[in-house]
Design a protein around this motif. Sequence first.
Motif, PDB file in Angstrom:
ATOM      1  N   ALA B  85       0.898  -1.271   0.098  1.00 32.22           N
ATOM      2  CA  ALA B  85      -0.134  -0.123  -0.080  1.00 32.22           C
ATOM      3  C   ALA B  85       1.128   1.481  -0.031  1.00 32.22           C
ATOM      4  O   ALA B  85       0.842   2.146  -0.794  1.00 32.22           O
ATOM      5  CB  ALA B  85      -0.947  -0.058   1.209  1.00 32.22           C
ATOM      6  N   GLU B  87       3.901   1.642  -1.054  1.00 30.99           N
ATOM      7  CA  GLU B  87       4.682   1.681  -2.370  1.00 30.99           C
ATOM      8  C   GLU B  87       3.889   2.239  -3.221  1.00 30.99           C
ATOM      9  O   GLU B  87       4.367   3.235  -4.024  1.00 30.99           O
ATOM     10  CB  GLU B  87       5.124   0.321  -2.645  1.00 30.99           C
ATOM     11  CG  GLU B  87       6.463  -0.013  -2.130  1.00 30.99           C
ATOM     12  CD  GLU B  87       6.861  -1.549  -2.332  1.00 30.99           C
ATOM     13  OE1 GLU B  87       6.313  -2.340  -2.615  1.00 30.99           O
ATOM     14  OE2 GLU B  87       8.243  -1.957  -2.102  1.00 30.99           O
ATOM     15  N   GLN B  88       2.378   1.914  -3.250  1.00 29.68           N
ATOM     16  CA  GLN B  88       1.710   2.398  -4.277  1.00 29.68           C
ATOM     17  C   GLN B  88       1.498   3.827  -4.181  1.00 29.68           C
ATOM     18  O   GLN B  88       1.175   4.732  -5.060  1.00 29.68           O
ATOM     19  CB  GLN B  88       0.406   1.861  -4.112  1.00 29.68           C
ATOM     20  CG  GLN B  88      -0.134   0.731  -5.328  1.00 29.68           C
ATOM     21  CD  GLN B  88      -1.322   0.132  -4.925  1.00 29.68           C
ATOM     22  OE1 GLN B  88      -2.252   0.782  -4.242  1.00 29.68           O
ATOM     23  NE2 GLN B  88      -1.351  -0.980  -5.413  1.00 29.68           N
ATOM     24  N   GLN B  89       1.299   4.464  -2.926  1.00 33.22           N
ATOM     25  CA  GLN B  89       1.209   5.996  -2.505  1.00 33.22           C
ATOM     26  C   GLN B  89       2.558   6.675  -2.898  1.00 33.22           C
ATOM     27  O   GLN B  89       2.325   7.824  -3.394  1.00 33.22           O
ATOM     28  CB  GLN B  89       0.969   6.108  -1.139  1.00 33.22           C
ATOM     29  CG  GLN B  89      -0.304   5.608  -0.692  1.00 33.22           C
ATOM     30  CD  GLN B  89      -0.677   6.033   0.909  1.00 33.22           C
ATOM     31  OE1 GLN B  89      -0.014   6.884   1.382  1.00 33.22           O
ATOM     32  NE2 GLN B  89      -1.546   5.318   1.428  1.00 33.22           N
ATOM     33  N   LEU B  91       4.486   5.665  -5.403  1.00 33.03           N
ATOM     34  CA  LEU B  91       4.538   5.639  -6.808  1.00 33.03           C
ATOM     35  C   LEU B  91       3.603   6.705  -7.423  1.00 33.03           C
ATOM     36  O   LEU B  91       3.934   7.443  -8.288  1.00 33.03           O
ATOM     37  CB  LEU B  91       4.256   4.275  -7.649  1.00 33.03           C
ATOM     38  CG  LEU B  91       4.299   4.178  -8.833  1.00 33.03           C
ATOM     39  CD1 LEU B  91       5.709   4.521  -9.300  1.00 33.03           C
ATOM     40  CD2 LEU B  91       3.800   2.823  -9.474  1.00 33.03           C
TER      41      LEU B  91
END
Lengths: 238, 229
Positions: B85, B87-89, B91
Amino acid sequence: MNRGIRAITFLLFFIFGLLINLQFKGIIMAQPKNGASAKELAAQLELEKSENAKLMEQLANLEAERDMLWKNIGDTLNNQQINELLKKKDYEYLRAGLTSVSGSGIVITMEDAPAKGELDIEDYIIHDNNVNDILDELKANGAQAISVNGERVVLNTRPVCAGPTIIVNDSRYPPPYVIQAIGDPDVLYDAIESMPQVALMRLTNIRVDVEKQEEIIISKYRMYSALENSLKGLEVVK
Amino acid sequence: MKVFKTISLTAVCLVMGIIVAWQYRSVKMNQVLAQYEKKSVSEIIEELLVEKNNNENLKQRLQELQREVDTFKSGEMDVKENIEALEQQVLAARIKAGLETVKGSGLIITIEAGGLKTVEDRHIEELINELKASDVQAISVNDERIVAMSEIRKAGDYIMVNGNQLVPPYTIKAIGHADNMERSLKLLGGVLEKFQIYEFKTSIKKDDNVVIPAVREEYIKIDRLTPVQ
């Protein structure tokens, strides 16, 4: 002779009465109808705006709570990977304009000329180009964060002057138009003061005040939906 | 008696003259006012719609966030999910900032001088500002990514973007709603019409796979910014 004068007097008074009648009708008709619906709409708008403020506050609280939870997880798990990612997230949010920031810089206040003179009316009001030229000049002189009437300037921010108001990031603001920029105050100040466009605006009494300031706070880019929504259709290429 | 009549007639004519003038002015004034009122009503309606839409989105966002917080509190997420989660933010923020190379559908526009007038920085700026007005997601000029604080300057006969010198022909790529972008460029009296007068050679091509490179990491400077909560 006497009859002629009487006829003329009669005619004159007749027209006189008609005119008074017309005048009153005009005054009575013109006002209340439009005023009421505009008032109603304005009241509705105010309601939505206060709702908006309330929701924004709730969102800020919830975001703070979530960030707290993230931090707690980092602390309790003592997972280095998570702690590093949290740091990285703060850093990238700062670079993306998704964090509110403070720093020194300049504040530019602009307002249409108070009265129009003998030139074309267009010469006495601020246009989109005037605002965009200033933004471009600030960027070219190393501004690191800019806001227009409190709205953070991001990639697709393009202020539009509409009537006596300015639309920035889809929100409408009344004058004066206030541009804040964080960067080297001296460099930014000199750059704006030496713009020919600024000199031209001042010639027609358009107000352009430029002021250096030690501490300016520029709020983060205001988002009404998840960040991912604005990235739909974009595919990352490695 | 005759004197009296003359005086009264003069008086009536005078008053009438004043009233006619007054009437004329007030009709003109009413027209101006009505125009203003009409405009402000439609403006209010427009603003009202924007606010309503914002509030709808905000409510949805609040629900999403509440769910996120609840999952957190329930402790159902394991470390791996947490990391994903986050890492997604990270990115998402990097894409927003222009630090990732992206691909999507959009427009490829080329501009080159055709007559005596050279293509200057302000022409490119004008074109880019027009694209910004229609929900563009990523822009580049000769593969130099435009980010929030990108500068476009004049450098002799050429232009400089993000501190790099570019030479014509200029190729502007934009990812976003291709039709909307094309429409706003081709508006009557719009930017392309102006370019025609300058005798620029322009072309617009729609493409489903426009690739726009990332900006250099060191280009986005934040050394003067202090985060505040």
